[in-house]
Design a protein around this motif. Structure first.
Motif, PDB file in Angstrom:
ATOM      1  N   MET A 264       0.830  -1.205   0.000  1.00  0.00           N
ATOM      2  CA  MET A 264       0.000   0.000   0.000  1.00  0.00           C
ATOM      3  C   MET A 264       0.863   1.254   0.000  1.00  0.00           C
ATOM      4  SD  MET A 264      -3.146   0.988   2.557  1.00  0.00           S
ATOM      5  CE  MET A 264      -4.380  -0.051   1.795  1.00  0.00           C
ATOM      6  N   ARG A 265       1.990   1.208   0.694  1.00  0.00           N
ATOM      7  CA  ARG A 265       2.925   2.348   0.727  1.00  0.00           C
ATOM      8  C   ARG A 265       3.384   2.715  -0.688  1.00  0.00           C
ATOM      9  NH1 ARG A 265       7.462   4.318   4.279  1.00  0.00           N
ATOM     10  NH2 ARG A 265       9.222   4.724   2.906  1.00  0.00           N
ATOM     11  N   MET A 266       3.707   1.699  -1.485  1.00  0.00           N
ATOM     12  CA  MET A 266       4.156   1.952  -2.854  1.00  0.00           C
ATOM     13  C   MET A 266       3.008   2.421  -3.744  1.00  0.00           C
ATOM     14  SD  MET A 266       7.002  -1.049  -3.524  1.00  0.00           S
ATOM     15  CE  MET A 266       6.148  -2.429  -2.741  1.00  0.00           C
ATOM     16  N   GLU A 267       1.830   1.864  -3.508  1.00  0.00           N
ATOM     17  CA  GLU A 267       0.669   2.219  -4.332  1.00  0.00           C
ATOM     18  C   GLU A 267       0.209   3.661  -4.104  1.00  0.00           C
ATOM     19  OE1 GLU A 267      -1.104  -2.355  -4.289  1.00  0.00           O
ATOM     20  OE2 GLU A 267      -2.066  -0.782  -3.095  1.00  0.00           O
ATOM     21  N   THR A 268       0.437   4.169  -2.901  1.00  0.00           N
ATOM     22  CA  THR A 268      -0.089   5.500  -2.549  1.00  0.00           C
ATOM     23  C   THR A 268       0.997   6.581  -2.549  1.00  0.00           C
ATOM     24  OG1 THR A 268       0.225   5.051  -0.184  1.00  0.00           O
ATOM     25  CG2 THR A 268      -1.917   4.492  -1.127  1.00  0.00           C
ATOM     26  N   ARG A 269       2.185   6.274  -2.994  1.00  0.00           N
ATOM     27  CA  ARG A 269       3.312   7.204  -2.852  1.00  0.00           C
ATOM     28  C   ARG A 269       3.084   8.520  -3.595  1.00  0.00           C
ATOM     29  NH1 ARG A 269       7.388   7.118  -6.784  1.00  0.00           N
ATOM     30  NH2 ARG A 269       8.938   7.489  -5.161  1.00  0.00           N
ATOM     31  N   GLY A 270       2.241   8.526  -4.622  1.00  0.00           N
ATOM     32  CA  GLY A 270       2.000   9.747  -5.365  1.00  0.00           C
ATOM     33  C   GLY A 270       0.906  10.624  -4.780  1.00  0.00           C
ATOM     34  N   PHE A 271       0.319  10.214  -3.667  1.00  0.00           N
ATOM     35  CA  PHE A 271      -0.820  10.949  -3.097  1.00  0.00           C
ATOM     36  C   PHE A 271      -0.425  11.915  -1.983  1.00  0.00           C
ATOM     37  CE2 PHE A 271      -3.370   6.797  -3.941  1.00  0.00           C
ATOM     38  CZ  PHE A 271      -3.389   7.078  -5.294  1.00  0.00           C
ATOM     39  N   GLY A 272       0.848  11.909  -1.607  1.00  0.00           N
ATOM     40  CA  GLY A 272       1.251  12.717  -0.455  1.00  0.00           C
ATOM     41  C   GLY A 272       1.018  12.012   0.869  1.00  0.00           C
ATOM     42  N   VAL A 273       0.646  10.730   0.794  1.00  0.00           N
ATOM     43  CA  VAL A 273       0.368   9.945   1.999  1.00  0.00           C
ATOM     44  C   VAL A 273       1.592   9.102   2.343  1.00  0.00           C
ATOM     45  CG1 VAL A 273      -1.108   8.178   3.041  1.00  0.00           C
ATOM     46  CG2 VAL A 273      -2.082   9.852   1.461  1.00  0.00           C
ATOM     47  N   LYS A 274       1.950   9.089   3.626  1.00  0.00           N
ATOM     48  CA  LYS A 274       3.087   8.289   4.091  1.00  0.00           C
ATOM     49  C   LYS A 274       2.550   7.084   4.883  1.00  0.00           C
ATOM     50  CE  LYS A 274       4.622  12.182   5.902  1.00  0.00           C
ATOM     51  NZ  LYS A 274       5.427  13.232   6.567  1.00  0.00           N
ATOM     52  N   ILE A 275       3.124   5.925   4.650  1.00  0.00           N
ATOM     53  CA  ILE A 275       2.716   4.705   5.364  1.00  0.00           C
ATOM     54  C   ILE A 275       3.959   4.028   5.913  1.00  0.00           C
ATOM     55  CG2 ILE A 275       1.618   2.435   5.168  1.00  0.00           C
ATOM     56  CD1 ILE A 275      -0.156   3.540   2.968  1.00  0.00           C
ATOM     57  N   THR A 276       3.885   3.634   7.167  1.00  0.00           N
ATOM     58  CA  THR A 276       4.998   2.948   7.801  1.00  0.00           C
ATOM     59  C   THR A 276       4.474   2.008   8.873  1.00  0.00           C
ATOM     60  OG1 THR A 276       7.158   3.271   8.877  1.00  0.00           O
ATOM     61  CG2 THR A 276       5.367   4.727   9.563  1.00  0.00           C
ATOM     62  N   SER A 277       5.334   1.123   9.361  1.00  0.00           N
ATOM     63  CA  SER A 277       4.946   0.183  10.416  1.00  0.00           C
ATOM     64  C   SER A 277       5.981   0.206  11.534  1.00  0.00           C
ATOM     65  CB  SER A 277       4.821  -1.242   9.854  1.00  0.00           C
ATOM     66  OG  SER A 277       3.765  -1.315   8.915  1.00  0.00           O
ATOM     67  N   LEU A 278       5.495   0.104  12.747  1.00  0.00           N
ATOM     68  CA  LEU A 278       6.342   0.054  13.936  1.00  0.00           C
ATOM     69  C   LEU A 278       6.072  -1.256  14.666  1.00  0.00           C
ATOM     70  CD1 LEU A 278       8.215   1.217  16.131  1.00  0.00           C
ATOM     71  CD2 LEU A 278       6.225   2.421  17.070  1.00  0.00           C
ATOM     72  N   ALA A 279       7.122  -2.052  14.834  1.00  0.00           N
ATOM     73  CA  ALA A 279       6.988  -3.371  15.468  1.00  0.00           C
ATOM     74  C   ALA A 279       7.561  -3.334  16.888  1.00  0.00           C
ATOM     75  CB  ALA A 279       7.721  -4.427  14.636  1.00  0.00           C
ATOM     76  N   PRO A 280       6.702  -3.341  17.911  1.00  0.00           N
ATOM     77  CA  PRO A 280       7.194  -3.396  19.287  1.00  0.00           C
ATOM     78  C   PRO A 280       7.527  -4.835  19.704  1.00  0.00           C
ATOM     79  CG  PRO A 280       4.995  -2.381  19.136  1.00  0.00           C
ATOM     80  CD  PRO A 280       5.249  -3.129  17.860  1.00  0.00           C
ATOM     81  N   GLY A 281       8.405  -4.929  20.707  1.00  0.00           N
ATOM     82  CA  GLY A 281       8.634  -6.200  21.374  1.00  0.00           C
ATOM     83  C   GLY A 281       7.641  -6.352  22.507  1.00  0.00           C
TER      84      GLY A 281
END
Length: 269
Positions: free
Chosen positions: A158-175
């Protein structure tokens, strides 16, 4: 500078509440979600909305109310999730589906629901709280690992698909962090005379001890704040103890069977 509007799913307790409280202290306007507002009559840390991530209609209603009030949504923190333990063979399949419905379908429903608004704004951040467990198939936590691993992968796409929209997507993995997740976790029953009985009982004890001895969830909140401030967030972030993060480096470096042996030794299997 306009005050940023944040929506945190599963914001009424645990990591979600810690994130919300911390972001409020940094000057952001925070809305958290809970499936049942009536359970939190005295909640004052930040605004709470009734929303069930498993129900697209519930999401639509809550988001409409939020946008009508604030006119925008800058940050979605996909935090709502449930724990599940048990051998893959003996975990009732309906419970497996429930776990995927909350941990995978839920964040996906949320991301799809906020994207039109963020696209109109030409800005926005979707930050998914996943898990270090999502990077490996952990014994007696295989279903949980699968839900979080699947979420990491779909958000990469989804991050790659939406990169032209000004939207940022990321994931944070806690322990492991000291929250109430263990009390709300679904445990497949330890069945008498099951071939997994002894090993599962032992592993369950170790898992619960790991949560009880986990770090302060404010560490996750501080990491979320760091990510929010970044102009160009990375694809993945991790937060946890040194050994939890180091385990991911070992997984990349070691042969599969050697890494598997380390896990077996850790869980005394």
């Amino acid at each position: 500078m306009e005050q940023k509007i944040v929506l945190i799913t599963g914001g009424s307790s645990g990591i979600g509440k810690s994130i919300g409280s911390y972001l409020v202290s940094k000057g952001l306007k925070v809305y958290g979600t809970t499936r049942n507002l009536e359970k939190y009559p005295d909640f004052k840390a930040f605004n709470l909305l009734e929303l069930d991530v498993r129900d697209p209609k519930s999401i639509e209603v809550a988001l409409k109310a939020l946008i009508e009030k604030e006119g925008r949504l800058d940050i979605l923190v996909n935090n709502a999730g449930i724990g599940i333990t048990g051998s893959v063979e003996e975990t009732p399949h309906e419970e497996i589906l429930k776990a995927f419905d909350t941990n995978f379908n839920g964040p996906l429903h949320m991301a799809k629901a906020v994207l039109p608004q963020m696209r109109r704004q030409k800005s926005g951040l979707i930050l998914n709280i996943t898990s270090i467990a999502g990077y490996m198939g952990l014994p007696y936590r295989g279903v949980y690992s699968a839900t979080k691993g699947a979420l990491e992968l779909v958000m990469e796409a989804m991050r790659m698909e939406t990169r032209g929209f000004g939207v940022k997507i990321t994931s944070l993995a806690p322990g492991d962090y000291a929250t109430n997740i263990a009390s709300g976790r679904y445990h497949a029953p330890v069945l008498e005379n099951s071939p997994y009985e002894e090993a599962y009982s032992r592993t369950l004890t170790l898992m619960n001890e790991g949560v009880e001895q986990g770090g302060n969830p404010m560490e996750v909140a501080q990491k979320v704040w760091e990510i929010i401030k970044k102009e160009k967030p990375k694809v993945h972030y991790k937060v946890g103890s040194f050994m939890q993060k180091f385990s991911l480096i070992l997984k990349k470096l070691l042969p599969d069977k050697v890494y598997e042996k380390l896990l077996l030794n850790h869980y005394k299997l």
